[in-house]
Design a protein around this motif. Structure first.
Motif, PDB file in Angstrom:
ATOM      1  N   ILE A  91       0.834  -1.202   0.000  1.00  0.00           N
ATOM      2  CA  ILE A  91       0.000   0.000   0.000  1.00  0.00           C
ATOM      3  C   ILE A  91       0.869   1.252   0.000  1.00  0.00           C
ATOM      4  O   ILE A  91       1.974   1.259   0.550  1.00  0.00           O
ATOM      5  CB  ILE A  91      -0.944  -0.022   1.227  1.00  0.00           C
ATOM      6  N   ASP A  92       0.366   2.305  -0.640  1.00  0.00           N
ATOM      7  CA  ASP A  92       1.050   3.587  -0.678  1.00  0.00           C
ATOM      8  C   ASP A  92       0.275   4.552   0.213  1.00  0.00           C
ATOM      9  O   ASP A  92      -0.830   4.970  -0.135  1.00  0.00           O
ATOM     10  CB  ASP A  92       1.109   4.113  -2.116  1.00  0.00           C
ATOM     11  N   ALA A  93       0.855   4.910   1.343  1.00  0.00           N
ATOM     12  CA  ALA A  93       0.145   5.749   2.314  1.00  0.00           C
ATOM     13  C   ALA A  93      -0.213   7.111   1.749  1.00  0.00           C
ATOM     14  O   ALA A  93      -1.202   7.723   2.165  1.00  0.00           O
ATOM     15  CB  ALA A  93       0.992   5.923   3.576  1.00  0.00           C
ATOM     16  N   GLN A  94       0.585   7.603   0.794  1.00  0.00           N
ATOM     17  CA  GLN A  94       0.365   8.943   0.250  1.00  0.00           C
ATOM     18  C   GLN A  94      -0.134   8.913  -1.189  1.00  0.00           C
ATOM     19  O   GLN A  94      -0.220   9.959  -1.838  1.00  0.00           O
ATOM     20  CB  GLN A  94       1.658   9.753   0.339  1.00  0.00           C
ATOM     21  N   GLY A  95      -0.485   7.726  -1.667  1.00  0.00           N
ATOM     22  CA  GLY A  95      -0.967   7.598  -3.040  1.00  0.00           C
ATOM     23  C   GLY A  95      -2.223   6.751  -3.096  1.00  0.00           C
ATOM     24  O   GLY A  95      -2.949   6.594  -2.109  1.00  0.00           O
ATOM     25  N   VAL A  96      -2.485   6.164  -4.256  1.00  0.00           N
ATOM     26  CA  VAL A  96      -3.725   5.404  -4.448  1.00  0.00           C
ATOM     27  C   VAL A  96      -3.485   3.897  -4.450  1.00  0.00           C
ATOM     28  O   VAL A  96      -4.431   3.112  -4.349  1.00  0.00           O
ATOM     29  CB  VAL A  96      -4.402   5.816  -5.774  1.00  0.00           C
TER      30      VAL A  96
END
Length: 481
Positions: A91-96
């Motif tokens: 998962i990307d905490a600052q993306g999608v």
């Protein structure tokens, strides 16, 4: 004595930062021990989330290695059963990336909890995306680790960010010191026994000492620690909580907000601390061992690795009774304890020097338990000779094998999150009040050119800390293994 294990409801626990040190060294082993104790339901799920691309199998292998290293006596058969309940999402905490996958994994009929085992700078991003993707609902819980801000302004901003997506009743600000068995027993000793509470005030208590001593230096945390120091790293959170539990008034009920209301009153009653009542120190190198300045790679650092404070509480219960706090790196022994020193009897009937003051020593680590020091007659003929002896309540001895194997702090606190019990977690206004007291102290250091006092590694700290007590005709309890 039989220790009761009460199973919790089924849950989905998502651990953000699942490949990090905290998750693998503390959180996963704690969950494994709760699995072995039969407290986790068979259909509970733990979902690791991090940036790294890996499969469920690869992540399970990572967790397996961590548990073998950090959970003593891991049972291979039982471990496989635990690992079957673990899943992974990149998962990307600052993306999608990864959020739709995570959303698809979540179940509707179980407790949803999200552990933010990441840098505080990511708390807001995670909270916003959990809300935007509909992954967290009004019954979900989030767990956030310290440091919760680095001053009052940043703590307020962080509280406001989380509050845009979660209610206060959903936010669990974790401080692992509050999960220690002896810390909770402090409340039991005070409020479940008539013996102590009538004496728990300035009329009978001379002073209180709270010590958190470590033998290690800053190690690989030099970059973080040199921007935090002992005040931000230990006093503002861990030691503040110990102070509050020691000094607070009896709550009307053992209820989350009732307990936290009383702790908040203590913080708000703390008087400002003068420079004369503060000692800051830095450990020096010894032989080939580097000192603090080498460990943080900053020869001009004025950050403290040791801190001692004399603190006063402006209320009726504690007026005139000082609280002495000290914490430091590279000290003589690893120990955490609270020492309640009572006043001596008003008149001694014995010919020899007056009896020594009674002390209640609450030991938090490494061996949890309590000692009550009382005066008795020394055995043998030849007159009335007094000697001070401890009435020892070691959990390992008093409670038998089950008492010696109590759940550690993370085990207890994570299960409290699943239960929805916030008693042992900090409330937002409590965190802000602590920073409001700490900020002026730190600001005075920033404005001063005074460097911390040097002290030898393996000692009890700077000599100036001894003088802090000596000028009040008191002495620190010796730091010893």
């Amino acid at each position: 004595m039989v220790v009761r294990t009460i199973p919790v409801d089924s849950f989905d626990l998502v651990i953000f930062g699942a490949t990090g040190d905290l998750a693998l060294r503390k959180i996963m082993p704690a969950l494994y021990r709760r699995f072995l104790a039969g407290q986790m339901p068979h259909d509970a799920r733990i979902i690791g989330a991090a940036r790294s691309e890996m499969t469920d199998t690869q992540f399970r292998d990572t967790v397996r290695a961590a548990i073998r290293e950090h959970a003593a006596g891991a049972d291979p058969g039982q471990l496989d059963g635990f690992l079957d309940q673990i899943h992974y999402v990149a998962i990307d905490a600052q993306g999608v990336g990864g959020w739709d996958h995570l959303s698809a994994l979540m179940r509707d009929d179980v407790v949803r909890a999200f552990y933010f085992s990441v840098a505080p700078s990511l708390f807001g991003d995670l909270a916003r995306r959990l809300s935007e993707h509909g992954i967290a609902d009004g019954d979900s819980r989030i767990v956030v680790e310290k440091p919760f801000g680095r001053d009052l302004e940043s703590a307020r901003a962080l509280n406001a960010t989380l509050a845009r997506h979660f209610g206060e009743g959903q936010i669990y600000r974790i401080d692992h010191y509050l999960g220690k068995e002896t810390v909770q027993n402090l409340m039991a000793v005070r409020f479940a026994n008539i013996l102590f509470e009538p004496l728990w005030n300035a009329q009978y208590i001379d002073h209180v000492q709270i010590t958190v001593a470590e033998t290690v230096g800053v190690g690989g945390r030099g970059g973080y620690y040199d921007h935090a120091g002992a005040m931000r790293d230990m006093v503002q959170n861990h030691m503040m909580q110990l102070l509050c539990l020691t000094a607070m008034e009896p709550p009307y009920h053992f209820d989350p907000d009732a307990v936290r209301d009383e702790k908040l009153k203590v913080i708000r009653a703390l008087e400002p601390v003068s420079d004369a009542d503060i000692v800051r120190g830095q450990y020096q190198g010894e032989g080939d061992a580097p000192g603090y300045l080498e460990d943080v790679d900053n020869p001009d650092s004025r950050t403290e690795s040791y801190l001692a404070l004399k603190v006063r509480i402006a209320n009726w219960r504690w007026q005139g009774t000082p609280f002495y706090l000290r914490t430091g790196k590279k000290l003589r022994a690893r120990t955490s304890e609270i020492v309640i020193t009572f006043k001596p009897p008003p008149h001694s009937i014995f010919d020899e020097a007056g009896p020594r003051a009674n002390q209640l020593v609450i030991k938090l680590q490494p061996d949890e338990g309590m000692d009550l020091f009382v005066m008795i007659k020394e055995p043998g003929p030849g007159g009335m000779r007094l000697v001070q002896v401890p009435l020892d309540m070691s959990f390992a001895e008093a409670l038998g094998p089950e008492g010696a194997d109590m759940p550690d702090a993370y085990e207890r606190l994570i299960m409290d999150v699943i239960r929805g019990n916030q008693t042992l977690f900090m409330r937002g206004d409590e965190v802000e009040a602590a920073w409001a007291w700490v900020d002026p102290i730190i600001s005075s250091w920033d404005d001063s050119k005074h460097r911390p006092e040097p002290y030898d590694a393996g000692s009890s700290g700077p000599d100036e800390a001894l003088r802090l007590m000596h000028r009040d005709n008191r002495r620190w309890r010796e730091i010893r293994p």
